[in-house]
Every structure is written in structure tokens, then in C-alpha cells.
Design a protein around this motif. Sequence first.
Motif, PDB file in Angstrom:
ATOM      1  N   TYR A  60       6.053   5.828  -6.344  1.00  0.00           N
ATOM      2  CA  TYR A  60       5.895   4.898  -7.382  1.00  0.00           C
ATOM      3  C   TYR A  60       6.853   5.180  -8.548  1.00  0.00           C
ATOM      4  O   TYR A  60       7.117   4.224  -9.194  1.00  0.00           O
ATOM      5  CB  TYR A  60       4.455   5.147  -7.671  1.00  0.00           C
TER       6      TYR A  60
ATOM      7  N   PHE B  11       9.078   2.231 -10.682  1.00  0.00           N
ATOM      8  CA  PHE B  11       8.655   2.281 -12.043  1.00  0.00           C
ATOM      9  C   PHE B  11       9.945   2.623 -13.062  1.00  0.00           C
ATOM     10  O   PHE B  11      10.227   1.687 -14.040  1.00  0.00           O
ATOM     11  CB  PHE B  11       7.495   2.920 -12.688  1.00  0.00           C
TER      12      PHE B  11
ATOM     13  N   VAL C  93      -1.912   6.772  -9.058  1.00  0.00           N
ATOM     14  CA  VAL C  93      -1.064   5.484  -9.023  1.00  0.00           C
ATOM     15  C   VAL C  93      -1.656   4.604  -8.006  1.00  0.00           C
ATOM     16  O   VAL C  93      -0.841   3.489  -7.597  1.00  0.00           O
ATOM     17  CB  VAL C  93       0.333   5.625  -8.583  1.00  0.00           C
TER      18      VAL C  93
ATOM     19  N   GLY D 283      -4.336   2.526  -8.487  1.00  0.00           N
ATOM     20  CA  GLY D 283      -4.725   1.525  -8.841  1.00  0.00           C
ATOM     21  C   GLY D 283      -6.240   1.448  -9.284  1.00  0.00           C
ATOM     22  O   GLY D 283      -6.629   0.517  -9.988  1.00  0.00           O
TER      23      GLY D 283
ATOM     24  N   ASN E  82       0.696  -2.179 -10.180  1.00  0.00           N
ATOM     25  CA  ASN E  82       1.369  -1.125  -9.620  1.00  0.00           C
ATOM     26  C   ASN E  82       2.015  -1.521  -8.459  1.00  0.00           C
ATOM     27  O   ASN E  82       3.270  -1.430  -7.859  1.00  0.00           O
ATOM     28  CB  ASN E  82       0.495  -0.132  -9.191  1.00  0.00           C
TER      29      ASN E  82
END
Length: 281
Positions: free
Chosen positions: A193, A197, A235, A237, A253
Amino acid sequence: MPVETSRWKAFWDRGGWWRSVLLAAVYLALYLGTGLLIGQLFGDQIDTDDIFATPQSVFFGITLALIVGSALLVAFVASVRWFPALFGRQPVAGRGWMWLAPVLVGLAAVLRLFGIDYGAFAPGVVVVTLLTGPFIGFAEELLTRGIVVKMLRDSGKGEWAVMVLSSLVFALLHSANILSGQEVLTVAVTVGYTFCFGICMYLTLRVTGNLIWPMVLHGLYDPTLFLASGGIDKVDGSTSGESTFLALAGPANLLFILLAIVALFVVRGRAQRAVDDAPVA
């Protein structure tokens, strides 16, 4: 009289991916060492079961190490005299579609600000957590979207490689979470993730043309995520409440991941050296 470039500065001015990785590894080691020292000195102030239990726990468990890390990075940048290059106008312009990255990050952070259940935290925790955000944004963006990006560009890397390698360095920094006892699968998901990002932060750097904006957005995004989810590097959500605002921020995300995948196929370009900007007869 001309000032002779020091060997220290000359070494880092050459740039390159391995120097970037070396610098990031040294920073991570110093950062983790600082955290261990803080734990030894102020361990009684840190709630290991819930880092957000008290303001003192947040400060000594998260903030103080980030302050020290930020100071170390500032000292390095000053030693190589890179402040004008890092905080000046970026040498590679962005494209219109890249505005999706800062818009999505900013929107998710604002929605969380409105949706967080502030009453679920002890007095002062929210304030200290939000004040920690700027240090997160400053340190992580200065290192990865500032120093690492510059070093990769200085070595002649194209923007696709700059985007991928700087985001990979950013992601691998978070693999150190495994040392804190997180499960391997959780750390692996976090690394994946944060890579996506990181690409979004690279796109923000490109389209805004200034390192300040990734710092600001990152510094706002992380603490609101912590307060909304109740933990660090969660991560999936999930959120800690039933707020409509948090529900709207939830898909962020997934959108970051999709945008990162698109960027992997369409980002192009290369930073031009000063000699390349001269007019051609």
C-alpha cells in the motif's frame, strides 16, 4: 573566490540508486536506534497496547523520534547545500491527470477530520497526534520525494524509474514494522500500500512543482488515518466509527492503488540538465 566542493558533497552529488538506498538505510537505522533509546528512557510513558491511550504515549512513542529524524535530515541537507534544489521549482513538469493524486489525498484527509470520533480519545491525544503529522510529512517526504528523487534524477534516471525507485524506498522503510511485532502478512500489505501511496506523493510533487505540497498532504493524511482507524499502518480501510464522512473516505486506499497502477503505464519524462536548456543553433 570559488569554493572547493568537499568530498562529502561530491560523493552525494553523484546521485544514483545505491547511494539513495544507502542514505535511506542509514536514516532508518538512526531512526530506529532513536526509538529504542526513547523506549529505554521513557518507556513508562508509552502504552504499548494502545499507543494513542495518552498524549504522553503518542509523543514518546511516535513524535519524539520523528523530531530527531527530521533534525538529522535537515543536518544532512544543509551539509550538502541542497535546500535550494529540493525546495525550488521542480525540473520536470506534471500533467493534468496527476492532479487526481493530491485531490484524492486531500479529500480523504478532510473527510476524516469531519468524521473522527474525537470523544473516543483521552484529552490531548488528538492534539498531539495532529501535531505529529507535520513531522511525518516533513521527514518522510524530505527523504523520499526530496533527497532520493534528486539523487535519482542527478544520476540520469528517467521519471518512470525515479517514481518507482523512490516509492520502493518509501515502502521498504515501512517494512521495519515487522520489528515491532506486526504479523508478516500485515507488514507485506503495508509495504504494498505504501508503495502505491508513494507513487501518489510523487505525482503530487510533479503536478504541484514543489516539495512542500507532498509534505503538507502527507502530514495531514497520516494522523487523520491513525485517529480514524485507531492504529498505525492499518490499510484495510476499516474505521472505528459509523460516520458517513469516514464511510466516504474509506475507498481512498483502493483509489490510490488504481491511480498508482495507471501511473506505472503512463508516466514518462526525464529531468533535463542545465546544459540541455541552452538554445540549439
